[in-house]
Structures are given as structure tokens and as C-alpha cells.
Write an enzyme that holds these catalytic residues in place. Structure first.
Site, PDB file in Angstrom:
ATOM      1  N   SER A 176     -80.569  55.749-158.096  1.00 22.46           N
ATOM      2  CA  SER A 176     -81.085  56.638-159.140  1.00 22.46           C
ATOM      3  C   SER A 176     -81.090  58.080-158.665  1.00 22.46           C
ATOM      4  O   SER A 176     -80.998  58.375-157.470  1.00 22.46           O
ATOM      5  CB  SER A 176     -82.500  56.218-159.548  1.00 22.46           C
ATOM      6  OG  SER A 176     -83.389  56.370-158.456  1.00 22.46           O
ATOM      7  N   HIS A 177     -81.225  58.987-159.615  1.00 24.30           N
ATOM      8  CA  HIS A 177     -81.154  60.410-159.295  1.00 24.30           C
ATOM      9  C   HIS A 177     -82.182  60.808-158.248  1.00 24.30           C
ATOM     10  O   HIS A 177     -81.864  61.469-157.255  1.00 24.30           O
ATOM     11  CB  HIS A 177     -81.355  61.237-160.561  1.00 24.30           C
ATOM     12  CG  HIS A 177     -81.427  62.695-160.312  1.00 24.30           C
ATOM     13  ND1 HIS A 177     -82.622  63.349-160.077  1.00 24.30           N
ATOM     14  CD2 HIS A 177     -80.467  63.623-160.195  1.00 24.30           C
ATOM     15  CE1 HIS A 177     -82.381  64.616-159.847  1.00 24.30           C
ATOM     16  NE2 HIS A 177     -81.081  64.818-159.920  1.00 24.30           N
ATOM     17  N   GLY A 178     -83.429  60.397-158.446  1.00 24.34           N
ATOM     18  CA  GLY A 178     -84.481  60.788-157.513  1.00 24.34           C
ATOM     19  C   GLY A 178     -84.223  60.278-156.112  1.00 24.34           C
ATOM     20  O   GLY A 178     -84.440  60.993-155.120  1.00 24.34           O
ATOM     21  N   VAL A 203     -81.293  62.349-154.453  1.00 25.29           N
ATOM     22  CA  VAL A 203     -81.694  63.706-154.074  1.00 25.29           C
ATOM     23  C   VAL A 203     -82.683  63.663-152.903  1.00 25.29           C
ATOM     24  O   VAL A 203     -82.634  64.508-152.002  1.00 25.29           O
ATOM     25  CB  VAL A 203     -82.283  64.454-155.282  1.00 25.29           C
ATOM     26  CG1 VAL A 203     -82.798  65.832-154.869  1.00 25.29           C
ATOM     27  CG2 VAL A 203     -81.230  64.607-156.375  1.00 25.29           C
TER      28      VAL A 203
END
Length: 415
Positions: A372-374, A377
């Protein structure tokens, strides 16, 4: 294909254009951009096989720190660089220090900020103004429509001591650590096979060059969606002239069929009011299940009942490392801020949240997996993260001391 229309296009032509392009965008953008990231995944899988007998748990994640070509990371660093420009300009720093966000917004719109701040923010929005929190929703205002969130983030960044927090230097340090890990891994495997070491160095290099491109498909998609939003607002303006809706943004509570009927003269105000009420009610919902079975069972809730032996919350390991700090529960990033080292606890995140990551000591998310994006990052920024933690924003309180173990997927709460 073009994603713009002549300025004199009719509202009906705009709706036709939106309907056609929305159906094409995904197939126009994703097949041309996603293969680069997929290639990075293949190279990562190949690296795992080549290094299976020398790589320790978590070491390959080190290679994913501070990846180049990640448009979202570049955006965050540009926002920090803008903050530093404002910090170094006495007039700009004074305005951001003394004024509240609504006053800053008014001055920006009147082009009355000090030149350094005005030009800097305009330049940032020219590049990134199509982004927003929950940006996949056409109805959400873009940063170019309302940069309040960015103004608040910059104001909060200015409160921090740049000697204690320098994201640009941290990013470069992450690059150095990644390259050092590549050298370490390939040196170890060279003791067994020089050929395998050369192959591993090549695959790891391709991982570094390709994996950061994972953000590009969505970045381009959101850029195109922003033009669709602009076209819909033009339709909304015509509907307000016809007095079938009260304000321009009411058009986002209509589907295309509703909008066509409204253009034909059907009053849509009651429909808008009904949907706005339902929308505002849904905004109060604190928990949305990721998965429901046909009998209404939520598997995550059932799994959460089997608590870890020491009472820790369990989730999916997303970014290695262990950190202990005060939690900051954030349900809406607009107006939120984190003190350096605080652990961000959120339902989920998207690129609109990432300015908060620059000051976070760790991340806990209720939703999302390791891809996922979180999670991605967090790995790039080198902060420990656990995702897929059911009811994290309910079970953790702001200010509570917690420990995030990003390798084990555990979040321990101080008693």
C-alpha cells in the site's frame, strides 16, 4: 488523447467528453506506465532468489530506502525546500509565523503574500496542484482549488528546528544506506559465486531504478482526473445559472444522468441536499471494513479478538525497525501536524497525507498491506511501520506511548 476542450464548449459537450474520457483514462495511462514498476517487482523477486542464503530478514527492505524517480517523494521534498526558502526570507517567515491559515489563504488568493512565498507556492501548485487528500474522488477539492492544507503544513514545518530535521539530508542518507546494503549483500554472495554477485548487483540496481516509478501511474491518472473535475465545474456553473443547483460544487453530488436532466431544466436541489446529508453522515463513520463475508462477518474483527499474548496489536509488517514514541491519531490530515518523532496512527493514507511523513517517527495504519501507499513511503523514508491493524485509531489514543515493531508487525501499548 487530449484531455482538454475548447473554452466555448457547451455543458452537454463537456459531459460527453467526461463520459468518454473517464472510460478510457485507466486503459490509456496504466498499460504505458505500470510495466516499469512491475519490472522492478520482478527484479526484486530475482534478487531474493539470488540472495536467499545470505540476506538477513529486512536487509532487502534497506535497498528500497530513498528510491529515485518517486514523484510523491519528490513532491514532499519540494515542499520542504519551499519551506526552507520561506524560512530564509524574513518577510515570508514573519507572515507564516504570525497569521492563521485562513488569513494566509486569503493573502495568497489576493497575491498579497511576500514575493518569495507567493512565487514559491504558485510554482509548487503548478506542478502538484492537481493533488489532494482522497484525490481519486472527483468531488474533492484539489490543492490548486484550496491550498489550505499545504499552508498549514508549511506553517508547521517552520515551527521545527531544521538542524533536528532535514528531510533532504535524510533522503540522501537513505540513498547511501541502500547503496551500502547492495555492496554488503553482493560482497557476501561473491564469496560463494562471482557470477551470482554480478547478477545480484545488476538486479538490485534495476530495483532501485524501477521501483520508485510505482507512483507514476496514479500521478498521471490524478492529473487527468483534475481536468475532468475542471470540466465538471464548468457544467456546475451553467447549472447554477439555470438555478437548478445552488452552488457550483453541488454538481459533484450528481451523476452524469442527473446532470444531463438538470441541463434540460430538471431541478436537482432536493437531490443534492439528500445526497449531501448522506455524505456528511458517512464522513462521521470511524470504521470501514476492508472485507465482509456474505453473513456480515468481518474477518479482521474476528482475528483482532485473538489478541497477542502481551496485549500488543497485530498487523502486517510494512517497514522494518523499532521505535517508541507518543502516538498522534489523525483521521483527517488537513490541519493536522506531528511533532518530530511522534508516531502517526491513521485509518489509511494516500499521497495527500505524505507531507506528515517527514516528521513522523513511525506509522500505524488500520488498512493497507505491504504494497500500500503508506507502507511503501514509510520504507522509503526509513520509518518503522505496521499496517492492517484493526481499530488502531480506536484502541490507540493521542499522546499514548507506543512501540512499533515494523519487522514483527506488532504495536505495543504502554500501560
Amino acid at each position: 488523447r487530449a484531455v482538454t476542450l475548447p473554452a466555448n464548449a457547451t455543458a452537454s459537450e463537456r459531459l460527453d467528453f467526461i463520459e468518454q474520457r473517464l472510460g478510457e483514462l485507466f486503459f490509456l495511462i496504466v498499460p504505458r506506465t505500470l510495466p516499469y514498476f512491475v519490472g522492478g517487482l520482478w527484479m526484486l523477486a530475482a534478487s531474493r532468489r539470488l540472495l536467499h542464503d545470505v540476506a538477513q530478514p529486512g536487509e532487502l527492505q534497506e535497498v528500497l530506502r530513498s528510491l529515485p524517480h518517486n514523484i510523491t517523494t519528490e513532491m514532499d521534498l519540494k515542499l520542504w525546500e519551499l519551506t526552507e526558502e520561506i524560512r530564509d526570507d524574513d518577510a515570508s517567515r514573519a507572515v507564516f509565523t504570525d497569521l492563521a491559515v485562513p488569513d494566509l489563504l486569503q493573502r495568497y488568493r489576493e497575491r498579497a503574500l511576500p514575493p518569495t512565498a507567493q512565487r514559491g507556492l504558485q510554482g509548487f501548485l503548478r506542478r502538484y496542484g492537481h493533488r489532494a487528500v482522497a484525490e481519486i474522488d472527483l468531488g474533492m477539492p484539489r490543492w490548486s482549488d484550496d491550498p489550505s492544507h499545504l499552508l498549514g503544513v508549511i506553517s508547521n514545518y517552520l515551527r521545527l528546528d531544521p538542524e533536528d530535521l532535514d528531510p533532504v539530508s535524510q533522503f540522501r542518507a537513505g540513498q547511501a544506506k541502500a547503496e551500502s546494503m547492495i555492496t554488503s549483500l553482493t560482497t557476501r554472495v561473491a564469496e560463494r559465486s562471482r557470477l551470482r554477485a554480478r547478477l545480484a548487483r545488476w538486479t538490485l540496481g534495476r530495483v532501485r531504478q524501477l521501483m520508485g516509478l510505482r507512483e507514476s501511474p496514479k500521478f498521471l491518472l490524478i492529473m487527468a482526473l483534475a481536468t475532468m473535475r475542471a470540466q465538471l465545474k464548468e457544467v456546475g456553473r451553467e447549472l447554477t445559472v439555470k438555478k437548478v443547483i445552488d452552488q457550483v460544487d453541488d454538481v459533484f453530488f450528481l451523476d452524469l444522468g442527473d446532470a444531463r436532466r438538470a441541463l434540460a431544466g430538471e431541478d436537482a436541489r432536493a437531490l443534492v441536499a439528500e445526497r449531501r446529508e448522506a455524505y456528511e453522515q458517512e464522513l462521521k463513520r470511524r470504521h470501514i471494513p476492508r472485507l465482509l463475508l456474505s453473513d456480515g462477518t468481518e474477518p479482521e474483527a474476528v482475528a483482532a479478538e485473538a489478541a497477542h499474548a502481551d496485549g500488543a496489536l497485530t498487523g502486517s509488517p510494512a517497514s522494518t525497525g523499532t521505535v517508541t514514541g507518543r502516538a498522534r491519531v489523525v483521521l483527517d490530515p488537513v490541519g493536522a501536524h506531528l511533532e518530530p518523532g511522534e508516531i502517526l496512527v491513521a485509518p489509511s493514507t494516500d499521497p495527500g497525507w505524505t507531507p506528515l511523513f517527514l516528521t513522523a517517527g513511525g506509522l500505524v495504519m488500520e488498512m493497507g498491506g505491504t504494497g500500500s501507499h503508506g507502507a511503501v513511503v514509510a520504507r522509503e523514508y526509513g520509518i518503522p511501520a505496521v499496517v492492517g491493524v484493526p481499530d488502531a485509531t480506536h484502541k490507540i489514543e493521542t499522546g499514548q506511548l507506543i512501540t512499533v515493531d515494523g519487522a514483527a508487525g506488532l504495536v505495543s501499548l504502554a500501560t
